[in-house]
Scaffold this motif. Structure first.
Motif, PDB file in Angstrom:
ATOM      1  N   VAL A 165     105.641  52.399 139.262  1.00  0.00           N
ATOM      2  CA  VAL A 165     105.440  53.172 138.037  1.00  0.00           C
ATOM      3  C   VAL A 165     106.019  54.572 138.228  1.00  0.00           C
ATOM      4  O   VAL A 165     105.814  55.210 139.262  1.00  0.00           O
ATOM      5  N   VAL A 205     106.970  58.501 136.173  1.00  0.00           N
ATOM      6  CA  VAL A 205     106.597  59.421 135.094  1.00  0.00           C
ATOM      7  C   VAL A 205     107.850  59.724 134.281  1.00  0.00           C
ATOM      8  O   VAL A 205     108.890  60.051 134.856  1.00  0.00           O
ATOM      9  N   LEU A 207     104.753  56.801 130.853  1.00  0.00           N
ATOM     10  CA  LEU A 207     105.090  56.093 132.087  1.00  0.00           C
ATOM     11  C   LEU A 207     106.254  55.138 131.902  1.00  0.00           C
ATOM     12  O   LEU A 207     106.536  54.678 130.802  1.00  0.00           O
ATOM     13  N   LEU A 212     100.302  49.004 136.175  1.00  0.00           N
ATOM     14  CA  LEU A 212     100.499  50.078 135.194  1.00  0.00           C
ATOM     15  C   LEU A 212      99.313  50.174 134.229  1.00  0.00           C
ATOM     16  O   LEU A 212      98.848  51.270 133.920  1.00  0.00           O
ATOM     17  N   LEU A 228     104.564  57.756 140.464  1.00  0.00           N
ATOM     18  CA  LEU A 228     103.138  57.999 140.241  1.00  0.00           C
ATOM     19  C   LEU A 228     102.353  57.466 141.429  1.00  0.00           C
ATOM     20  O   LEU A 228     102.426  56.286 141.762  1.00  0.00           O
TER      21      LEU A 228
END
Length: 214
Positions: A48, A50, A65, A84, A102
């Protein structure tokens, strides 16, 4: 009249078994290297990322995301893409920037301002900002620094300055031109109004608490 000239005879060179064996070994080694390279390239992990700015305490949404596939070092802690949904709806524990991975420690399910607390914004001039970076969760003490006349009286009486325990929730970047840093500090609800009054009067100073909170 001269007859046709026969082309010169080229004798076949005898091939050495050692040279053949070395050639085969090099080919085999090259093939193994390519196989290892392909294996490394193929060993990728969906993680994941940002994709836009997220402020401290902000609730994460799917729009904040994204996903990326990359060769991930085992030492790097990142949220896997199949997890996620587990981070959507949680709050950012730190400020998140686009393009970063992340990490699990960067999100929290708790409100950064807990029940029974109040958030007090404090503006610090450049000379009042600690050299140690202020980060969310850091414990601080808010110290009341009286006006000059009152300070002289306190010094004569030996009275200790008033202090309030607090916790950093967020610290902004220095404002262009002024260099002022705004720090959001969580205090108890009963002490929040007092701290706000000190801020308004310009009689508040922020110091870092000891690591054990003392």
């Amino acid at each position: 009249m001269a007859g046709p000239v026969a082309p010169p005879r080229v004798s076949a060179r005898r091939r050495r078994p050692g040279v053949i064996a070395l050639s085969l070994a090099l080919i085999a080694a090259g093939g193994a290297g390519v196989a290892v390279l392909l294996l490394q390239v193929g060993n990728r992990t969906e993680v994941v990322t940002v994709v836009r700015d997220v402020q401290v305490g902000q609730v994460l949404t799917e729009d904040d995301l994204g996903k990326a596939s990359l060769a991930l070092d085992p030492a790097v802690k990142a949220v896997r893409a199949d997890n996620l949904e587990s981070v959507v709806g949680k709050r950012a524990a730190v400020e998140l920037k686009p393009g970063s991975l992340l990490a699990p420690s960067q999100v929290t399910k708790d409100n950064l301002v807990k029940p029974g607390e109040q958030l007090v914004p404090i503006g610090l001039k450049p000379e009042q900002v600690p050299a140690t970076a202020l980060v969310p969760g850091q414990k601080v003490k808010l110290v009341h620094v009286p006006a000059q006349g009152a300070a002289d009286t306190d010094e004569k009486s030996g009275a200790a300055p008033q202090t309030i325990d607090g916790r950093v929730v967020k610290a902004s970047s220095a404002a262009p031109g002024t260099g002022i840093v705004v720090v959001d500090v969580a205090t108890s609800a009963t002490e929040g109004p007092t701290a706000a009054a000190w801020v308004a009067a310009g009689t508040l100073r922020l110091i870092l608490a000891a690591p054990d909170g003392g």
